[in-house]
Design a protein around this motif. Structure first.
Motif, PDB file in Angstrom:
ATOM      1  N   ASN A  75       0.952  -1.178  -0.119  1.00  0.00           N
ATOM      2  CA  ASN A  75       0.028   0.095  -0.083  1.00  0.00           C
ATOM      3  C   ASN A  75       0.927   1.174   0.142  1.00  0.00           C
ATOM      4  O   ASN A  75       1.490   1.531   0.804  1.00  0.00           O
ATOM      5  N   HIS A  77       0.007   4.473  -0.354  1.00  0.00           N
ATOM      6  CA  HIS A  77      -0.553   5.645   0.425  1.00  0.00           C
ATOM      7  C   HIS A  77      -1.860   5.197   1.084  1.00  0.00           C
ATOM      8  O   HIS A  77      -2.818   4.970   0.357  1.00  0.00           O
ATOM      9  N   GLY A  78      -2.115   5.142   2.275  1.00  0.00           N
ATOM     10  CA  GLY A  78      -3.098   4.729   2.941  1.00  0.00           C
ATOM     11  C   GLY A  78      -4.550   5.637   2.752  1.00  0.00           C
ATOM     12  O   GLY A  78      -5.666   5.082   3.010  1.00  0.00           O
ATOM     13  N   ASP A  81      -7.009   4.699  -2.401  1.00  0.00           N
ATOM     14  CA  ASP A  81      -7.254   3.483  -2.597  1.00  0.00           C
ATOM     15  C   ASP A  81      -6.459   3.184  -3.887  1.00  0.00           C
ATOM     16  O   ASP A  81      -6.306   1.789  -3.799  1.00  0.00           O
TER      17      ASP A  81
END
Length: 101
Positions: A75, A77-78, A81
């Motif tokens: 991931n 960049h949290g 999405d």
């Protein structure tokens, strides 16, 4: 070192430029850019990691045992999405890093 680059496309059909470069201390860095947005020559900056971290060679690697992202995905960049790489992409990134450093 001249920056090296590959492209990977995730499951949402988002293509990232993955750029390998060096910092001022000569450590290898891996930067990810979303190619949909032309904020820089590579696209919109998403995130940057030390190559050794992605390879699992330092104490910051995934799974506290220092394992690489190979076959895992990441991931980037949290808060967005779309900003992730899947397991196949992660393997391509690890292979790229190992080939270039």
């Amino acid at each position: 070192m001249i920056d090296q680059m590959i492209r990977v496309t995730n499951d949402k059909n988002i293509t990232f430029n993955v750029v390998l470069s060096k910092d001022k201390k000569d450590q290898s860095l891996v930067s990810f850019y979303d190619t949909r947005y032309k904020h820089t020559q590579y696209g919109q900056f998403v995130g940057r990691y030390y190559a050794n971290t992605l390879l699992g060679l330092d104490r910051y690697g995934w799974n506290s045992g220092g394992s690489s992202i190979r076959d895992r995905g990441l991931n980037l960049h949290g808060g967005v999405d779309d900003w992730f790489i899947n397991a196949d992409n992660a393997t391509d990134v690890v292979d790229f890093i190992e080939r270039e450093i």
